[in-house]
Design a protein around this motif. Structure first.
Motif, PDB file in Angstrom:
ATOM      1  N   LYS A  77       0.863  -1.187   0.000  1.00  0.00           N
ATOM      2  CA  LYS A  77       0.000   0.000   0.000  1.00  0.00           C
ATOM      3  C   LYS A  77       0.896   1.232   0.000  1.00  0.00           C
ATOM      4  O   LYS A  77       2.121   1.123   0.053  1.00  0.00           O
ATOM      5  CB  LYS A  77      -0.924   0.003   1.222  1.00  0.00           C
ATOM      6  CG  LYS A  77      -0.193   0.163   2.555  1.00  0.00           C
ATOM      7  CD  LYS A  77      -1.164   0.266   3.695  1.00  0.00           C
ATOM      8  CE  LYS A  77      -0.402   0.559   4.991  1.00  0.00           C
ATOM      9  NZ  LYS A  77      -1.277   0.754   6.111  1.00  0.00           N
ATOM     10  N   GLN A  78       0.293   2.385  -0.041  1.00  0.00           N
ATOM     11  CA  GLN A  78       0.990   3.667   0.012  1.00  0.00           C
ATOM     12  C   GLN A  78       2.156   3.715  -0.977  1.00  0.00           C
ATOM     13  O   GLN A  78       3.278   4.050  -0.618  1.00  0.00           O
ATOM     14  CB  GLN A  78       1.495   3.963   1.424  1.00  0.00           C
ATOM     15  CG  GLN A  78       0.401   4.101   2.439  1.00  0.00           C
ATOM     16  CD  GLN A  78       0.925   4.291   3.847  1.00  0.00           C
ATOM     17  OE1 GLN A  78       2.108   4.090   4.126  1.00  0.00           O
ATOM     18  NE2 GLN A  78       0.052   4.666   4.752  1.00  0.00           N
ATOM     19  N   MET A  79       1.888   3.385  -2.210  1.00  0.00           N
ATOM     20  CA  MET A  79       2.932   3.341  -3.219  1.00  0.00           C
ATOM     21  C   MET A  79       3.130   4.717  -3.847  1.00  0.00           C
ATOM     22  O   MET A  79       2.184   5.453  -4.057  1.00  0.00           O
ATOM     23  CB  MET A  79       2.560   2.335  -4.303  1.00  0.00           C
ATOM     24  CG  MET A  79       3.727   1.997  -5.174  1.00  0.00           C
ATOM     25  SD  MET A  79       3.360   0.739  -6.378  1.00  0.00           S
ATOM     26  CE  MET A  79       2.063  -0.189  -5.652  1.00  0.00           C
ATOM     27  N   GLU A  80       4.418   5.019  -4.115  1.00  0.00           N
ATOM     28  CA  GLU A  80       4.731   6.278  -4.784  1.00  0.00           C
ATOM     29  C   GLU A  80       5.980   6.128  -5.640  1.00  0.00           C
ATOM     30  O   GLU A  80       6.839   5.295  -5.369  1.00  0.00           O
ATOM     31  CB  GLU A  80       4.914   7.410  -3.774  1.00  0.00           C
ATOM     32  CG  GLU A  80       6.056   7.202  -2.817  1.00  0.00           C
ATOM     33  CD  GLU A  80       6.148   8.307  -1.772  1.00  0.00           C
ATOM     34  OE1 GLU A  80       6.096   9.484  -2.146  1.00  0.00           O
ATOM     35  OE2 GLU A  80       6.269   7.967  -0.592  1.00  0.00           O
ATOM     36  N   LEU A  81       6.030   6.954  -6.664  1.00  0.00           N
ATOM     37  CA  LEU A  81       7.186   6.994  -7.554  1.00  0.00           C
ATOM     38  C   LEU A  81       8.328   7.707  -6.846  1.00  0.00           C
ATOM     39  O   LEU A  81       8.147   8.800  -6.311  1.00  0.00           O
ATOM     40  CB  LEU A  81       6.827   7.726  -8.843  1.00  0.00           C
ATOM     41  CG  LEU A  81       7.957   7.994  -9.817  1.00  0.00           C
ATOM     42  CD1 LEU A  81       8.473   6.692 -10.421  1.00  0.00           C
ATOM     43  CD2 LEU A  81       7.484   8.938 -10.907  1.00  0.00           C
ATOM     44  N   LEU A  82       9.526   7.076  -6.838  1.00  0.00           N
ATOM     45  CA  LEU A  82      10.700   7.709  -6.237  1.00  0.00           C
ATOM     46  C   LEU A  82      11.594   8.358  -7.277  1.00  0.00           C
ATOM     47  O   LEU A  82      11.966   9.509  -7.160  1.00  0.00           O
ATOM     48  CB  LEU A  82      11.531   6.681  -5.461  1.00  0.00           C
ATOM     49  CG  LEU A  82      11.046   6.294  -4.094  1.00  0.00           C
ATOM     50  CD1 LEU A  82      12.032   5.351  -3.427  1.00  0.00           C
ATOM     51  CD2 LEU A  82      10.819   7.521  -3.218  1.00  0.00           C
ATOM     52  N   THR A  83      12.004   7.577  -8.287  1.00  0.00           N
ATOM     53  CA  THR A  83      12.918   8.091  -9.298  1.00  0.00           C
ATOM     54  C   THR A  83      12.908   7.172 -10.513  1.00  0.00           C
ATOM     55  O   THR A  83      12.366   6.075 -10.453  1.00  0.00           O
ATOM     56  CB  THR A  83      14.352   8.241  -8.731  1.00  0.00           C
ATOM     57  OG1 THR A  83      15.158   8.970  -9.662  1.00  0.00           O
ATOM     58  CG2 THR A  83      14.994   6.911  -8.423  1.00  0.00           C
ATOM     59  N   VAL A  84      13.511   7.645 -11.582  1.00  0.00           N
ATOM     60  CA  VAL A  84      13.646   6.878 -12.814  1.00  0.00           C
ATOM     61  C   VAL A  84      15.119   6.927 -13.203  1.00  0.00           C
ATOM     62  O   VAL A  84      15.744   7.990 -13.144  1.00  0.00           O
ATOM     63  CB  VAL A  84      12.784   7.478 -13.944  1.00  0.00           C
ATOM     64  CG1 VAL A  84      12.988   6.717 -15.243  1.00  0.00           C
ATOM     65  CG2 VAL A  84      11.320   7.499 -13.549  1.00  0.00           C
ATOM     66  N   LYS A  85      15.666   5.778 -13.581  1.00  0.00           N
ATOM     67  CA  LYS A  85      17.079   5.690 -13.959  1.00  0.00           C
ATOM     68  C   LYS A  85      17.211   5.019 -15.321  1.00  0.00           C
ATOM     69  O   LYS A  85      16.393   4.175 -15.690  1.00  0.00           O
ATOM     70  CB  LYS A  85      17.887   4.899 -12.929  1.00  0.00           C
ATOM     71  CG  LYS A  85      17.906   5.503 -11.545  1.00  0.00           C
ATOM     72  CD  LYS A  85      18.755   6.739 -11.494  1.00  0.00           C
ATOM     73  CE  LYS A  85      18.838   7.286 -10.094  1.00  0.00           C
ATOM     74  NZ  LYS A  85      19.608   8.498 -10.028  1.00  0.00           N
ATOM     75  N   ASN A  86      18.258   5.372 -16.031  1.00  0.00           N
ATOM     76  CA  ASN A  86      18.580   4.815 -17.332  1.00  0.00           C
ATOM     77  C   ASN A  86      19.785   3.893 -17.166  1.00  0.00           C
ATOM     78  O   ASN A  86      20.832   4.338 -16.688  1.00  0.00           O
ATOM     79  CB  ASN A  86      18.910   5.981 -18.279  1.00  0.00           C
ATOM     80  CG  ASN A  86      18.947   5.581 -19.708  1.00  0.00           C
ATOM     81  OD1 ASN A  86      18.131   4.795 -20.172  1.00  0.00           O
ATOM     82  ND2 ASN A  86      19.887   6.132 -20.447  1.00  0.00           N
ATOM     83  N   HIS A  87      19.648   2.606 -17.500  1.00  0.00           N
ATOM     84  CA  HIS A  87      20.729   1.636 -17.294  1.00  0.00           C
ATOM     85  C   HIS A  87      21.094   0.923 -18.590  1.00  0.00           C
ATOM     86  O   HIS A  87      20.234   0.344 -19.244  1.00  0.00           O
ATOM     87  CB  HIS A  87      20.320   0.586 -16.255  1.00  0.00           C
ATOM     88  CG  HIS A  87      20.051   1.160 -14.914  1.00  0.00           C
ATOM     89  ND1 HIS A  87      18.834   1.038 -14.299  1.00  0.00           N
ATOM     90  CD2 HIS A  87      20.830   1.859 -14.067  1.00  0.00           C
ATOM     91  CE1 HIS A  87      18.876   1.641 -13.121  1.00  0.00           C
ATOM     92  NE2 HIS A  87      20.079   2.152 -12.966  1.00  0.00           N
ATOM     93  N   LEU A  88      22.374   0.957 -18.906  1.00  0.00           N
ATOM     94  CA  LEU A  88      22.904   0.200 -20.037  1.00  0.00           C
ATOM     95  C   LEU A  88      23.698  -0.975 -19.495  1.00  0.00           C
ATOM     96  O   LEU A  88      24.629  -0.787 -18.708  1.00  0.00           O
ATOM     97  CB  LEU A  88      23.802   1.078 -20.905  1.00  0.00           C
ATOM     98  CG  LEU A  88      23.110   2.195 -21.660  1.00  0.00           C
ATOM     99  CD1 LEU A  88      24.127   3.080 -22.358  1.00  0.00           C
ATOM    100  CD2 LEU A  88      22.122   1.627 -22.662  1.00  0.00           C
ATOM    101  N   PHE A  89      23.325  -2.167 -19.894  1.00  0.00           N
ATOM    102  CA  PHE A  89      24.011  -3.383 -19.493  1.00  0.00           C
ATOM    103  C   PHE A  89      24.865  -3.840 -20.681  1.00  0.00           C
ATOM    104  O   PHE A  89      24.422  -4.624 -21.508  1.00  0.00           O
ATOM    105  CB  PHE A  89      23.004  -4.479 -19.105  1.00  0.00           C
ATOM    106  CG  PHE A  89      22.196  -4.142 -17.889  1.00  0.00           C
ATOM    107  CD1 PHE A  89      22.598  -4.579 -16.637  1.00  0.00           C
ATOM    108  CD2 PHE A  89      21.033  -3.395 -17.988  1.00  0.00           C
ATOM    109  CE1 PHE A  89      21.857  -4.275 -15.501  1.00  0.00           C
ATOM    110  CE2 PHE A  89      20.286  -3.090 -16.866  1.00  0.00           C
ATOM    111  CZ  PHE A  89      20.701  -3.527 -15.619  1.00  0.00           C
TER     112      PHE A  89
END
Length: 144
Positions: free
Chosen positions: A66-78
């Motif tokens: 419950k109580q979900m929220e967006l924290l951050t977005v990251k771009n990852h290259l593997f």
């Protein structure tokens, strides 16, 4: 992880918090094998970030959130993995719907098990995207 002929994948992962601890599991996959990471997975067509986070967490651990929220977005290259991949990773934060609920390892072919860890006492080695965030000073806990 599949190489989708240059396609970018979207992953949604969850900082599931319980008090001062976060839920982590040891990966059993070709990417990041034996490192500790957050629960999560691929965003499916038509899903919201919240729906994906809830679904993945339920599939992997049996937990309800419950109580979900967006924290951050990251771009990852593997680039060093068996097959190069590009991920946009959505990091969500949530708490347990029932604080007494215990995580189960519902995908033992993908994870060795789930445990709660203090942010100041995280296990090693961390999955490199998470390790990079920790080293940069990221903290998933709300500021009191």
């Amino acid at each position: 992880m599949e190489n989708n002929n240059g396609a970018v994948e979207v992953a949604v992962v969850v900082f599931l918090l319980r008090g001062e601890k976060v839920l982590l599991g040891r990966r059993r996959s070709s990417v990041g094998h034996s490192t500790f990471s957050l629960p999560g997975g691929h965003l499916e067509f038509g899903e919201s970030f919240e729906e994906c986070a809830s679904r993945e967490l339920k599939e992997e651990t049996g937990l309800d959130i419950k109580q979900m929220e967006l924290l951050t977005v990251k771009n990852h290259l593997f680039l060093k993995e068996p097959e190069p991949a590009h991920y946009v990773t959505i990091f969500m934060r949530a708490v347990l719907a029932n604080p007494e609920q215990v995580p189960q390892n519902l995908e033992p072919h993908r994870c060795d098990g789930w445990e709660w860890y203090g942010w100041d006492n995280l296990p090693k080695p961390l999955f490199w995207p998470l390790e990079k965030m920790v080293q940069a000073g990221f903290n998933p806990f709300p500021i009191a």
